[in-house]
Design a protein around this motif. Structure first.
Motif, PDB file in Angstrom:
ATOM      1  N   LEU A  45      -2.868  -2.037  -9.968  1.00 31.70           N
ATOM      2  CA  LEU A  45      -2.882  -0.766  -9.242  1.00 31.70           C
ATOM      3  C   LEU A  45      -4.312  -0.250  -9.108  1.00 31.70           C
ATOM      4  O   LEU A  45      -5.055  -0.199 -10.086  1.00 31.70           O
ATOM      5  CB  LEU A  45      -2.035   0.267 -10.000  1.00 31.70           C
TER       6      LEU A  45
ATOM      7  N   ALA B 128       3.618   4.495  -6.078  1.00 32.74           N
ATOM      8  CA  ALA B 128       2.560   3.506  -6.331  1.00 32.74           C
ATOM      9  C   ALA B 128       2.614   3.007  -7.770  1.00 32.74           C
ATOM     10  O   ALA B 128       2.593   1.796  -8.036  1.00 32.74           O
ATOM     11  CB  ALA B 128       1.188   4.115  -6.021  1.00 32.74           C
TER      12      ALA B 128
ATOM     13  N   THR C   8      -1.038  10.121  -1.810  1.00 32.38           N
ATOM     14  CA  THR C   8      -0.814  10.005  -3.263  1.00 32.38           C
ATOM     15  C   THR C   8      -0.506  11.360  -3.886  1.00 32.38           C
ATOM     16  O   THR C   8      -1.005  11.689  -4.954  1.00 32.38           O
ATOM     17  CB  THR C   8      -2.022   9.352  -3.970  1.00 32.38           C
TER      18      THR C   8
ATOM     19  N   THR D 210       0.862  -1.179   0.000  1.00 32.80           N
ATOM     20  CA  THR D 210       0.000   0.000   0.000  1.00 32.80           C
ATOM     21  C   THR D 210       0.901   1.233   0.000  1.00 32.80           C
ATOM     22  O   THR D 210       2.031   1.196   0.476  1.00 32.80           O
ATOM     23  CB  THR D 210      -0.940   0.067   1.220  1.00 32.80           C
ATOM     24  N   VAL D 211       0.371   2.308  -0.562  1.00 29.85           N
ATOM     25  CA  VAL D 211       1.071   3.598  -0.561  1.00 29.85           C
ATOM     26  C   VAL D 211       0.101   4.606   0.038  1.00 29.85           C
ATOM     27  O   VAL D 211      -0.967   4.872  -0.526  1.00 29.85           O
ATOM     28  CB  VAL D 211       1.496   4.008  -1.985  1.00 29.85           C
TER      29      VAL D 211
ATOM     30  N   GLY E 272      -3.185   2.317  -3.525  1.00 25.01           N
ATOM     31  CA  GLY E 272      -2.864   3.670  -3.079  1.00 25.01           C
ATOM     32  C   GLY E 272      -4.006   4.225  -2.261  1.00 25.01           C
ATOM     33  O   GLY E 272      -5.176   3.999  -2.577  1.00 25.01           O
TER      34      GLY E 272
ATOM     35  N   PHE F 107      -6.903   2.454  -6.205  1.00 24.71           N
ATOM     36  CA  PHE F 107      -6.851   3.479  -5.161  1.00 24.71           C
ATOM     37  C   PHE F 107      -8.094   3.428  -4.280  1.00 24.71           C
ATOM     38  O   PHE F 107      -9.158   2.974  -4.704  1.00 24.71           O
ATOM     39  CB  PHE F 107      -6.710   4.863  -5.798  1.00 24.71           C
TER      40      PHE F 107
ATOM     41  N   GLY G  96       3.932   9.852  -3.469  1.00 25.89           N
ATOM     42  CA  GLY G  96       3.085   8.661  -3.374  1.00 25.89           C
ATOM     43  C   GLY G  96       2.581   8.158  -4.715  1.00 25.89           C
ATOM     44  O   GLY G  96       2.625   6.960  -4.991  1.00 25.89           O
ATOM     45  N   ALA G  97       2.114   9.078  -5.553  1.00 26.22           N
ATOM     46  CA  ALA G  97       1.614   8.670  -6.879  1.00 26.22           C
ATOM     47  C   ALA G  97       2.724   8.021  -7.691  1.00 26.22           C
ATOM     48  O   ALA G  97       2.513   7.007  -8.374  1.00 26.22           O
ATOM     49  CB  ALA G  97       1.035   9.881  -7.614  1.00 26.22           C
TER      50      ALA G  97
ATOM     51  N   ASP H  51      -5.654   7.749  -0.271  1.00 26.66           N
ATOM     52  CA  ASP H  51      -5.635   9.176   0.011  1.00 26.66           C
ATOM     53  C   ASP H  51      -6.952   9.553   0.674  1.00 26.66           C
ATOM     54  O   ASP H  51      -7.987   8.937   0.397  1.00 26.66           O
ATOM     55  CB  ASP H  51      -5.448   9.987  -1.277  1.00 26.66           C
TER      56      ASP H  51
ATOM     57  N   CYS I 234       3.846   8.083   2.465  1.00 35.15           N
ATOM     58  CA  CYS I 234       4.421   9.031   1.497  1.00 35.15           C
ATOM     59  C   CYS I 234       3.773  10.420   1.581  1.00 35.15           C
ATOM     60  O   CYS I 234       3.558  11.067   0.559  1.00 35.15           O
ATOM     61  CB  CYS I 234       4.262   8.482   0.078  1.00 35.15           C
TER      62      CYS I 234
ATOM     63  N   VAL J 299      -0.593  -3.183  -5.906  1.00 38.03           N
ATOM     64  CA  VAL J 299      -0.444  -1.953  -5.120  1.00 38.03           C
ATOM     65  C   VAL J 299      -1.804  -1.289  -4.914  1.00 38.03           C
ATOM     66  O   VAL J 299      -2.594  -1.157  -5.851  1.00 38.03           O
ATOM     67  CB  VAL J 299       0.505  -0.957  -5.824  1.00 38.03           C
TER      68      VAL J 299
END
Length: 439
Positions: free
Chosen positions: A66, A18, A10, A6-7, A30, A68, A14-15, A32, A85, A28
């Motif tokens: 990927l 990821a 973003t 996970t990130v 992401g 989000f 971060g973006a 936010d 991040c 992954v």
């Protein structure tokens, strides 16, 4: 083992992280807290300009590797390794870094961490932050000490972020256990297999690496700009001086380009936060030189305004000024602490009629400084200008034809704020050419 990543956060870092980790084959997720940002990224739209990143983002989404979310519960359930991040901006009215976004992430994620995992901090932080967050994680996570923190600073350069993520020049890991080190070596195996050096160290050293690197770069930039001040007083040429110094292998030529100085969201606020933290630790005398580094950098902007005023005949009243550049550096739309916009605003405040053009940062510049004028191209911005200022060294500005530009201006006067143009070529075309630190 194939870890799921996970990130958390973003933004720029971060973006990029990821999308690049998905490109390396990882699943992954992401996260936010801004639903609008999550919706945009999920649609393959980036809030920033970064060469090559949008293509990698869209490939990750199309592959299904990927996606989000706004849910910390979903992130905790999904991830084996969680990368933090988020930003650490300068606090309003002081030098210190604001680490509240980091604390918010840990406090939001930890209650859902009910199994073994690794949390990885990538943000630039005051030394001592990692240990405090590690203690907080152990206290708040149901899995307790099975949740381990690693500090892994980022070294991204705007305009080169994809390359710097996929092929970093080094990986620094602040760890407290062999187990966490093993996990991180496996996560970064694609980079390590290419020969990327890895430095295994403790939390404080890993936190210091990034701010020390930024402090060194800022010092080198301000050194050559201090030499530019001396060159102006002595009628010497700082460009030739820089070239001569660059052949000394102890010094090298990188970051030895005299000009308007540094800006952006990292160097200025990081060196100030470094000074603030050193003061808290009782080591403030060790970094007093950074105050002068910062002061030299800010003086470059004032000197650029002075040079432009000289070419305008001593006053900006009734004078039209074209400013080429709004981003703090080329290949970016980042206008945070942009020297170019700082100069443009000061000239506007002193009565100048200012028109700005930048290839990608105009949207951000318009929002931040609606009182400035904006052109659709370099030639458009320069129409009727009494003085032209080159303040961001975009290649399209370096490639400008002095005759073509001369055909639209009111007076052939230019100040090269980045020492990017060939002075003789412009002078041969009838331009009054000036640059910082040059006769």
């Amino acid at each position: 083992m194939s870890y799921r990543l996970t990130v958390l956060g973003t933004g720029y870092l971060g973006a990029t992280h990821a999308a690049c980790m998905a490109a390396l084959g990882y699943e992954v997720l992401g996260l936010d807290v801004d639903p609008g940002k999550v919706a945009s990224l999920s649609a393959g739209e980036l809030p920033i300009h970064e060469p090559g990143l949008e293509e990698i983002l869209r490939q990750g989404l199309a592959s299904g590797r990927l996606r989000f979310t706004t849910s910390y519960e979903e992130a905790a359930e999904f991830g084996d390794v969680h990368f933090i991040c988020v930003g650490t901006p300068q606090k309003k009215g002081e030098y210190a870094a604001d680490v509240s976004y980091l604390d918010a992430v840990v406090e939001s994620l930890a209650p859902y961490l009910n199994r073994e995992c690794v949390v990885v901090g990538k943000s630039t932080v005051p030394v001592g932050t990692a240990q405090r967050l590690a203690d907080k994680l152990a206290r708040l996570a149901p899995a307790g000490e099975l949740v381990e923190l690693v500090w892994n600073p980022e070294f991204l350069r705007e305009g080169f972020a994809v390359r710097d993520t996929m092929r970093p020049d080094r990986i620094v890991l602040g760890v407290v256990s062999d187990k966490a080190e093993k996990v991180m070596r496996e996560v970064y195996e694609p980079m390590l297999a290419e020969g990327t050096p890895v430095i295994i160290t403790d939390y404080p050293t890993s936190e210091l690496v990034k701010v020390a690197a930024n402090a060194f770069l800022a010092t080198k930039i301000s050194f050559i700009n201090a030499m530019a001040e001396v060159c102006e007083a002595a009628h010497a040429d700082v460009k030739d001086l820089s070239l001569a110094l660059s052949f000394d292998e102890r010094i090298g030529g990188r970051f030895l380009n005299p000009g308007l100085g540094f800006g952006g969201g990292c160097l200025p606020k990081d060196i100030r936060a470094f000074m603030a933290r050193a003061g808290e630790l009782g080591a403030d005398q060790a970094l007093t030189f950074l105050r002068e580094v910062d002061a030299i950098n800010m003086r470059r902007r004032a000197r650029m305004v002075d040079l432009a005023r000289e070419l305008a005949g001593g006053s900006f009243q009734g004078c039209t000024v074209a400013v080429l550049g709004a981003a703090f550096k080329p290949n970016s739309d980042d206008i945070r602490d942009s020297p170019a916009l700082d100069v443009a605003v000061k000239i506007r405040e002193q009565g100048g009629d200012v028109t700005v053009y930048d290839p990608v940062a105009l949207g951000n510049a318009r929002k931040a400084h609606p009182t400035l004028g904006f052109g659709a191209s370099a030639l458009d911005a320069a129409k009727g200008a009494h003085v032209v200022l080159l303040l961001t060294e975009w290649q399209e500005f370096i490639d400008l034809d002095p005759e073509e530009l001369g055909g639209v201006v009111a007076a052939r006067k230019i100040v090269d704020g980045r020492n990017a143009l060939d002075a003789e070529t412009w002078r041969a075309s009838g331009w009054h050419y000036r640059a910082l630190g040059r006769p």
